[in-house]
Write a protein that holds these residues in place. Structure first.
Motif, PDB file in Angstrom:
ATOM      1  N   LYS A 190       5.253  13.864  -3.470  1.00  0.00           N
ATOM      2  CA  LYS A 190       4.263  12.785  -3.447  1.00  0.00           C
ATOM      3  C   LYS A 190       4.424  12.008  -2.153  1.00  0.00           C
ATOM      4  O   LYS A 190       5.538  11.596  -1.807  1.00  0.00           O
ATOM      5  CB  LYS A 190       4.459  11.895  -4.665  1.00  0.00           C
ATOM      6  CG  LYS A 190       3.998  12.620  -5.930  1.00  0.00           C
ATOM      7  CD  LYS A 190       4.587  12.079  -7.190  1.00  0.00           C
ATOM      8  CE  LYS A 190       4.153  10.682  -7.503  1.00  0.00           C
ATOM      9  NZ  LYS A 190       4.652  10.289  -8.847  1.00  0.00           N
ATOM     10  N   MET A 191       3.344  11.870  -1.438  1.00  0.00           N
ATOM     11  CA  MET A 191       3.434  11.267  -0.107  1.00  0.00           C
ATOM     12  C   MET A 191       2.170  10.471   0.214  1.00  0.00           C
ATOM     13  O   MET A 191       1.186  10.523  -0.529  1.00  0.00           O
ATOM     14  CB  MET A 191       3.621  12.377   0.917  1.00  0.00           C
ATOM     15  CG  MET A 191       2.559  13.454   0.813  1.00  0.00           C
ATOM     16  SD  MET A 191       2.722  14.720   2.051  1.00  0.00           S
ATOM     17  CE  MET A 191       2.137  13.866   3.487  1.00  0.00           C
ATOM     18  N   MET A 192       2.231   9.740   1.330  1.00  0.00           N
ATOM     19  CA  MET A 192       1.082   8.934   1.752  1.00  0.00           C
ATOM     20  C   MET A 192       0.272   9.707   2.786  1.00  0.00           C
ATOM     21  O   MET A 192       0.827  10.452   3.588  1.00  0.00           O
ATOM     22  CB  MET A 192       1.546   7.613   2.380  1.00  0.00           C
ATOM     23  CG  MET A 192       2.403   6.739   1.502  1.00  0.00           C
ATOM     24  SD  MET A 192       1.639   6.289  -0.070  1.00  0.00           S
ATOM     25  CE  MET A 192       0.183   5.422   0.484  1.00  0.00           C
ATOM     26  N   THR A 193      -1.027   9.514   2.734  1.00  0.00           N
ATOM     27  CA  THR A 193      -1.880  10.101   3.771  1.00  0.00           C
ATOM     28  C   THR A 193      -2.976   9.082   4.108  1.00  0.00           C
ATOM     29  O   THR A 193      -3.209   8.138   3.340  1.00  0.00           O
ATOM     30  CB  THR A 193      -2.492  11.427   3.261  1.00  0.00           C
ATOM     31  OG1 THR A 193      -3.086  12.112   4.353  1.00  0.00           O
ATOM     32  CG2 THR A 193      -3.560  11.222   2.204  1.00  0.00           C
TER      33      THR A 193
ATOM     34  N   GLY B  36       2.536   3.464 -11.216  1.00  0.00           N
ATOM     35  CA  GLY B  36       1.369   3.816 -12.034  1.00  0.00           C
ATOM     36  C   GLY B  36       0.107   3.994 -11.207  1.00  0.00           C
ATOM     37  O   GLY B  36      -1.000   4.084 -11.751  1.00  0.00           O
ATOM     38  N   THR B  37       0.252   4.020  -9.873  1.00  0.00           N
ATOM     39  CA  THR B  37      -0.949   4.111  -9.026  1.00  0.00           C
ATOM     40  C   THR B  37      -1.277   5.552  -8.618  1.00  0.00           C
ATOM     41  O   THR B  37      -2.360   5.828  -8.119  1.00  0.00           O
ATOM     42  CB  THR B  37      -0.736   3.299  -7.721  1.00  0.00           C
ATOM     43  OG1 THR B  37       0.522   3.698  -7.153  1.00  0.00           O
ATOM     44  CG2 THR B  37      -0.737   1.815  -7.995  1.00  0.00           C
ATOM     45  N   TYR B  38      -0.323   6.455  -8.805  1.00  0.00           N
ATOM     46  CA  TYR B  38      -0.543   7.834  -8.347  1.00  0.00           C
ATOM     47  C   TYR B  38      -1.489   8.568  -9.282  1.00  0.00           C
ATOM     48  O   TYR B  38      -1.352   8.502 -10.503  1.00  0.00           O
ATOM     49  CB  TYR B  38       0.810   8.560  -8.284  1.00  0.00           C
ATOM     50  CG  TYR B  38       0.695  10.042  -8.045  1.00  0.00           C
ATOM     51  CD1 TYR B  38       0.337  10.525  -6.798  1.00  0.00           C
ATOM     52  CD2 TYR B  38       0.930  10.956  -9.070  1.00  0.00           C
ATOM     53  CE1 TYR B  38       0.227  11.890  -6.577  1.00  0.00           C
ATOM     54  CE2 TYR B  38       0.823  12.316  -8.863  1.00  0.00           C
ATOM     55  CZ  TYR B  38       0.469  12.777  -7.614  1.00  0.00           C
ATOM     56  OH  TYR B  38       0.356  14.121  -7.402  1.00  0.00           O
TER      57      TYR B  38
ATOM     58  N   GLU C 234      -3.515   6.374   1.290  1.00  0.00           N
ATOM     59  CA  GLU C 234      -3.530   6.643  -0.148  1.00  0.00           C
ATOM     60  C   GLU C 234      -2.455   7.650  -0.510  1.00  0.00           C
ATOM     61  O   GLU C 234      -1.953   8.387   0.343  1.00  0.00           O
ATOM     62  CB  GLU C 234      -4.919   7.129  -0.600  1.00  0.00           C
ATOM     63  CG  GLU C 234      -5.346   8.452  -0.010  1.00  0.00           C
ATOM     64  CD  GLU C 234      -6.713   8.910  -0.534  1.00  0.00           C
ATOM     65  OE1 GLU C 234      -7.634   8.076  -0.575  1.00  0.00           O
ATOM     66  OE2 GLU C 234      -6.826  10.106  -0.895  1.00  0.00           O
ATOM     67  N   GLU C 235      -2.144   7.679  -1.827  1.00  0.00           N
ATOM     68  CA  GLU C 235      -1.115   8.612  -2.300  1.00  0.00           C
ATOM     69  C   GLU C 235      -1.724   9.983  -2.535  1.00  0.00           C
ATOM     70  O   GLU C 235      -2.824  10.113  -3.056  1.00  0.00           O
ATOM     71  CB  GLU C 235      -0.536   8.111  -3.625  1.00  0.00           C
ATOM     72  CG  GLU C 235       0.245   6.837  -3.504  1.00  0.00           C
ATOM     73  CD  GLU C 235       0.583   6.253  -4.863  1.00  0.00           C
ATOM     74  OE1 GLU C 235      -0.263   5.514  -5.414  1.00  0.00           O
ATOM     75  OE2 GLU C 235       1.673   6.533  -5.375  1.00  0.00           O
ATOM     76  N   THR C 236      -0.960  10.999  -2.145  1.00  0.00           N
ATOM     77  CA  THR C 236      -1.400  12.373  -2.407  1.00  0.00           C
ATOM     78  C   THR C 236      -0.145  13.239  -2.592  1.00  0.00           C
ATOM     79  O   THR C 236       0.947  12.694  -2.734  1.00  0.00           O
ATOM     80  CB  THR C 236      -2.311  12.889  -1.274  1.00  0.00           C
ATOM     81  OG1 THR C 236      -2.824  14.170  -1.648  1.00  0.00           O
ATOM     82  CG2 THR C 236      -1.570  13.032   0.047  1.00  0.00           C
ATOM     83  N   GLU C 237      -0.332  14.543  -2.581  1.00  0.00           N
ATOM     84  CA  GLU C 237       0.848  15.385  -2.770  1.00  0.00           C
ATOM     85  C   GLU C 237       0.727  16.696  -2.011  1.00  0.00           C
ATOM     86  O   GLU C 237      -0.349  17.203  -1.754  1.00  0.00           O
ATOM     87  CB  GLU C 237       1.094  15.686  -4.254  1.00  0.00           C
ATOM     88  CG  GLU C 237       0.102  16.615  -4.921  1.00  0.00           C
ATOM     89  CD  GLU C 237      -1.229  15.976  -5.215  1.00  0.00           C
ATOM     90  OE1 GLU C 237      -1.255  14.830  -5.696  1.00  0.00           O
ATOM     91  OE2 GLU C 237      -2.269  16.602  -4.930  1.00  0.00           O
TER      92      GLU C 237
ATOM     93  N   LYS D 246       0.828  -1.213   0.000  1.00  0.00           N
ATOM     94  CA  LYS D 246       0.000   0.000   0.000  1.00  0.00           C
ATOM     95  C   LYS D 246       0.860   1.259   0.000  1.00  0.00           C
ATOM     96  O   LYS D 246       0.570   2.239  -0.665  1.00  0.00           O
ATOM     97  CB  LYS D 246      -0.881   0.016   1.260  1.00  0.00           C
ATOM     98  CG  LYS D 246      -2.223  -0.605   1.040  1.00  0.00           C
ATOM     99  CD  LYS D 246      -3.174   0.388   0.395  1.00  0.00           C
ATOM    100  CE  LYS D 246      -4.449  -0.301  -0.012  1.00  0.00           C
ATOM    101  NZ  LYS D 246      -5.341   0.577  -0.740  1.00  0.00           N
ATOM    102  N   VAL D 247       1.903   1.208   0.831  1.00  0.00           N
ATOM    103  CA  VAL D 247       2.721   2.409   0.990  1.00  0.00           C
ATOM    104  C   VAL D 247       3.716   2.503  -0.170  1.00  0.00           C
ATOM    105  O   VAL D 247       4.471   1.571  -0.430  1.00  0.00           O
ATOM    106  CB  VAL D 247       3.456   2.369   2.350  1.00  0.00           C
ATOM    107  CG1 VAL D 247       4.507   3.460   2.430  1.00  0.00           C
ATOM    108  CG2 VAL D 247       2.444   2.539   3.480  1.00  0.00           C
TER     109      VAL D 247
END
Ligand code: NDP
Ligand code: BG6
Length: 515
Positions: free
Chosen positions: A404-407, A506-508, A417-420, A385-386
């Motif tokens: 780009k980081m996880m939250t 490719g998940t972001y 999930e990935e966010t920024e 996931k991470v």
């Protein structure tokens, strides 16, 4: 929230306008006269870049007050004819017409041969007639005439008083280590190092200049800026068009000399260098040279070479491959796409690949630095996931810095999930005018700042790193891998990325926030 954002934005814009006003004051307080001589005034670079930039500076009142411009070239042109050449590349609004007429008045043209000292004598007289001036020569010329032109400048056109003479030289600075050394020795026999300004226009770009502030003006980055935390660094340059009739020049030089050995290596150096003791030009350039000294020459096993072919399903130019350009020699194996992994063998970076990639006729226009961090050790979340963090510095288009980081997925879920964290210049600094790279750099030369120019030992190191690869390609002529015009380049590029510790998931997904 919206009001606070608007207030912050207004404050930021005001700060930047203040800087502009301060720059204007500095420029206005300079009472000395200057002559800017465009050698090669009839050429492509002069009409597309130099004259438009001089106009922009003039219009914004950033050109020192008493500055005159003389174009010098072989063509027998009137000033009107010269002006017709650059006119399509200048932006002059209705209300700027008066100012544009004043701009024309500060221009002159002198026609002369590049190898005739007597013609340079006429140029010298034209300069002297203007007065006792500082002299700035911009060599917008093919490298084949650099030597003769600089000899003639030195022989007859140097300032004969206490005023300075400076010479701006455009790349390519040689073809390899030997030719570059030859040119460097030639120049240093004529001018002092502080009189020579070797231009790499990437050093004048907003986000390239921002690299130093991001790295050394933020406490958060320095502890993680090393081999312990960083998996790989990708530095990309992509253009969505082919050689566009410049095939002759391009084929002779190839994309490694055209973009990678200079623009991309400069970006890499700014990412990798140690913190200089001060922001003085020599302190910065000392650090740049130091890091380059730790980079071994590139080996062919860490390189992917590509050449674009026409895309039968594409539109217009996209149907044309590199070899279909009539100015490209038949059967040429010159690469139009190159990916190369470089290493910095020092304590900070040992083992971290710096992947430089550049290509023409690709799917998009983009220049960026992408720092990919290692996985979180001892991951406690559901497997896979991470994702790795990435810090992206987008140089162009649409300047941005995003992390780009996880939250935690917002709401009841405890998923991640990935966010920024997103600093998009277009929204944070809306309405702020970003000067063209050449504008900043020309101003730097007027003010005598060498920070954003390449020193001769830096150049030596750059050629040392690339020359063995260039010679190998020239001698062995490996066939580049074909890729379709408008694609992302050869698939082997992604394999090289993966081999060098860049993970693409490719998940972001990015969804621009609406304000
Ligand atoms: P992604 O992780 O989605 O990366 C996508 C990019 O990775 C692709 O475009 C591709 O670029 C590259 N890539 C590398 N390996 C592969 C592979 N094997 N297969 C396919 N693609 C690969 O993140 P991004 O950081 O690129 O962000 C996605 C989009 O969101 C971008 O358009 C970005 O500009 C935008 N964005 C904009 C922000 C802003 O304006 N502030 C903020 C955040 C995101 P390439 O072809 O170059 O290799
Ligand atoms: C030049 C190269 O130095 O840089 C060109 O010779 C390239 O081939 C250009 O197109 C890219 O500059 P920019 O500023 O448009 O990214």
């Amino acid at each position: 929230m919206y009001r606070r954002y608007k207030q912050e934005l207004a404050m930021a814009t005001k700060e930047i306008s203040k800087v502009f006003v301060q720059m204007r004051e500095v420029v206005a307080s300079d009472k000395s006269s200057n002559v800017f001589i465009v050698v090669g005034a009839s050429g492509d670079l002069a009409k597309k870049k130099i004259y438009p930039v001089l106009w922009e500076l003039y219009k914004d009142e950033l050109l020192p007050t008493h500055t005159y411009i003389i174009g010098y070239a072989r063509s027998n042109l009137t000033l009107d004819q010269l002006q017709e050449r650059w006119a399509p590349y200048l932006k002059v609004s209705e209300k700027e017409q008066g100012k544009y007429k004043e701009f024309i008045k500060i221009n002159k043209y002198c026609s002369g041969q590049y190898d005739k000292t007597s013609d340079f004598g006429r140029l010298d007289k034209m300069i002297a007639d203007i007065g006792n001036c500082n002299r700035l020569f911009y060599l917008a010329l093919p490298p084949s005439v650099y030597e003769t032109v600089t000899l003639n400048i030195k022989a007859v056109c140097m300032s004969k008083s206490d005023k300075w003479t400076r010479v701006i030289i455009e790349k390519p600075f040689g073809r390899d280590l030997d030719t570059s050394e030859h040119l460097s020795n030639h120049l240093s026999s004529l001018f002092r190092e502080e009189e020579i300004y070797r231009i790499d226009h990437y050093l004048g770009k907003e986000m390239v200049q921002n690299l130093m502030v991001l790295r050394f003006g933020n406490r958060i980055f320095s502890p993680i800026w090393n081999r312990d935390s960083i998996a790989s660094v990708v530095i990309s340059f992509k253009e969505p068009f082919g050689t566009q009739g410049r095939g002759g020049y391009f084929d002779d030089f190839g994309i490694i000399r055209d973009v990678m050995q200079n623009h991309l290596l400069q970006l890499m150096t700014l990412v990798a260098m140690e913190k200089p003791p001060t922001t003085a030009a020599e302190d910065i350039r000392n650090e740049k040279v130091k890091v380059l000294k730790s980079v071994p020459p590139i080996t062919i096993d860490n390189v992917v070479l590509g050449q674009y072919v026409g895309n039968p399903d594409g539109k217009g130019d996209e149907k044309q491959g590199y070899l279909d350009d009539p100015t490209v020699p038949a059967g040429s194996v010159t690469p139009t796409f190159v990916t190369a992994a470089l290493f910095v063998r020092n304590e900070r970076w040992d083992g971290v690949p710096f992947i430089l990639r550049c290509g023409k006729a690709l799917n998009e226009r983009k220049a960026e630095v992408r720092v990919q961090f290692k996985e979180v050790p001892g991951d406690i979340f559901s497997e896979g996931k991470v994702k790795r963090n990435e810090l992206v510095i987008r140089v162009q288009p649409n300047e941005a810095v995003y992390m780009k980081m996880m939250t935690k997925s917002p709401g009841m879920s405890f998923d991640c999930e990935e966010t920024e964290l997103d600093l998009t210049y277009g929204s944070r600094y809306k309405g702020v005018k970003m000067p063209e790279a050449y504008e900043r750099l020309i101003l730097d030369v007027f003010t005598g700042s060498q920070i954003n120019f390449v020193r001769s030992d830096e150049l030596y190191q750059a050629w040392r790193i690339f020359t063995p690869l260039l010679h190998k390609i020239e001698n062995e002529k490996p066939k580049p891998i074909p890729y379709k015009y408008g694609s992302r380049g050869p698939a082997e590029n992604d394999e090289l990325f993966a081999k060098h510790n860049f993970t693409y998931t490719g998940t972001y997904k990015w969804s621009p926030s609406k304000i």
